[in-house]
Design a protein around this motif. Sequence first.
Motif, PDB file in Angstrom:
ATOM      1  N   SER A 107      84.534 -10.772 -10.052  1.00 35.20           N
ATOM      2  CA  SER A 107      84.384 -11.618 -11.239  1.00 35.20           C
ATOM      3  C   SER A 107      83.332 -12.709 -11.081  1.00 35.20           C
ATOM      4  CB  SER A 107      85.733 -12.241 -11.618  1.00 35.20           C
ATOM      5  OG  SER A 107      86.265 -12.986 -10.538  1.00 35.20           O
ATOM      6  N   ALA A 108      83.270 -13.341  -9.916  1.00 40.97           N
ATOM      7  CA  ALA A 108      82.303 -14.423  -9.725  1.00 40.97           C
ATOM      8  C   ALA A 108      80.874 -13.897  -9.811  1.00 40.97           C
ATOM      9  CB  ALA A 108      82.534 -15.100  -8.375  1.00 40.97           C
ATOM     10  N   GLN A 109      80.644 -12.752  -9.224  1.00 46.45           N
ATOM     11  CA  GLN A 109      79.317 -12.156  -9.258  1.00 46.45           C
ATOM     12  C   GLN A 109      78.970 -11.672 -10.667  1.00 46.45           C
ATOM     13  OE1 GLN A 109      77.327 -12.619  -6.984  1.00 46.45           O
ATOM     14  NE2 GLN A 109      76.029 -10.880  -6.437  1.00 46.45           N
ATOM     15  N   ARG A 110      79.939 -11.135 -11.350  1.00 54.34           N
ATOM     16  CA  ARG A 110      79.728 -10.702 -12.732  1.00 54.34           C
ATOM     17  C   ARG A 110      79.339 -11.896 -13.610  1.00 54.34           C
ATOM     18  NH1 ARG A 110      81.940  -6.437 -16.095  1.00 54.34           N
ATOM     19  NH2 ARG A 110      82.982  -5.640 -14.233  1.00 54.34           N
ATOM     20  N   GLU A 111      80.040 -12.992 -13.443  1.00 53.62           N
ATOM     21  CA  GLU A 111      79.738 -14.191 -14.213  1.00 53.62           C
ATOM     22  C   GLU A 111      78.350 -14.729 -13.881  1.00 53.62           C
ATOM     23  OE1 GLU A 111      79.937 -17.202 -16.902  1.00 53.62           O
ATOM     24  OE2 GLU A 111      81.264 -15.461 -16.699  1.00 53.62           O
ATOM     25  N   MET A 112      77.982 -14.687 -12.607  1.00 56.67           N
ATOM     26  CA  MET A 112      76.642 -15.110 -12.220  1.00 56.67           C
ATOM     27  C   MET A 112      75.579 -14.295 -12.932  1.00 56.67           C
ATOM     28  SD  MET A 112      73.872 -14.026 -10.229  1.00 56.67           S
ATOM     29  CE  MET A 112      74.590 -12.864  -9.056  1.00 56.67           C
ATOM     30  N   LEU A 113      75.763 -12.980 -13.002  1.00 56.83           N
ATOM     31  CA  LEU A 113      74.801 -12.123 -13.670  1.00 56.83           C
ATOM     32  C   LEU A 113      74.705 -12.449 -15.153  1.00 56.83           C
ATOM     33  CD1 LEU A 113      75.414  -8.639 -12.006  1.00 56.83           C
ATOM     34  CD2 LEU A 113      73.448 -10.167 -11.694  1.00 56.83           C
ATOM     35  N   HIS A 114      75.833 -12.679 -15.783  1.00 53.98           N
ATOM     36  CA  HIS A 114      75.828 -13.044 -17.198  1.00 53.98           C
ATOM     37  C   HIS A 114      75.074 -14.362 -17.413  1.00 53.98           C
ATOM     38  CE1 HIS A 114      78.183  -9.862 -18.925  1.00 53.98           C
ATOM     39  NE2 HIS A 114      79.228 -10.115 -18.164  1.00 53.98           N
ATOM     40  N   GLN A 115      75.265 -15.302 -16.497  1.00 53.85           N
ATOM     41  CA  GLN A 115      74.563 -16.585 -16.594  1.00 53.85           C
ATOM     42  C   GLN A 115      73.076 -16.415 -16.389  1.00 53.85           C
ATOM     43  OE1 GLN A 115      76.498 -19.229 -13.813  1.00 53.85           O
ATOM     44  NE2 GLN A 115      78.293 -19.528 -15.124  1.00 53.85           N
TER      45      GLN A 115
END
Length: 324
Positions: free
Chosen positions: A311-319
């Motif tokens: 989830s943290a990496q997914r959120e980073m990509l979205h950002q």
Amino acid sequence: MTMRSKLFLCVSSANALHHISPAQRRESQENVLCWDLNFDTKAKAAAGATVFHLHTPKVAGCSVVEDLSAMVGRDHIFTHEACFAASMDANGSSYFKDRVTMVRQPQDHVFSMYQFCAAAPDPLYQVFAGALEAVTGQSNHPLPDTFGKWIDEWHKSPRFGDYTIYQDVEGCYCPYNMQAARLACLTTRGPALDCHETIDMDRALKSLDETTMLGVTEAYHESMCLFHGHLLGSLPDHCNCESPAWAAYHETKHAHGQHYNQTIDDMPPDVIQKVDDMTKSDKVIYKAAVQRFIKDVEAMEQRFKVKILCSAQREMLHQKAGSA
């Protein structure tokens, strides 16, 4: 023939050596070279190569080649700083079973370009650029001494045209939409030369869609897991982001001796805005690529019943995609 033209011919014949790291030079095997020795994609495919790697500068190209080589063998890979069009014949049919490209957040990408040229850490870059007085410290070194000055110069007076890094008056890259340009340009035998204000985005997005393996530099570990699953039909233990093996994995990282403490976020807002102005097409490519990448990873997770993108990496990509 000018000195710059003579140097370009020299580089064109030996450019496979340009980004060889010291570690690679110590290797006795030729399969670690991160550039092919020529641009004959048709011949390379006929000789057994199954993977075309679009090597965009400063997008982890040499690292990707090393990791792909570990999966399928270097002889099965064609890689060069070419156009995506080099992977196919005149009818648009691919010479290769797989075509792979990586993308990078455009602001970070442009910042990395300048740092490479300003520091001139790569030994062979020092030789070639040094012959043009394009290395920091030389009396006629033309590159501006700060990233902000370089961007301001390009923003005010862009040097649009068809040329390589060694034909540029400052011995550096074109910061205008390089990633989109490599996907859209039409050169099939030779280096990608395009540095233009406008890009055929329909062609660029079509090329992106035609890649069978798409990775994101900011999610390098996840990208290599995606490639491993695609090419070998299996996932190593380190591809489970919820397992201890994930943290123990050491990413391949060819920095070419390039180290810098600042990031694009340390730059003044007006400089960042100018970079955004110069990378509008790359922003479109990056957003589309991140969306596709996440979907590809989700499909791989379903296939192997393992979590690759936490989830943290997914959120980073979205950002990252949102700021692109």
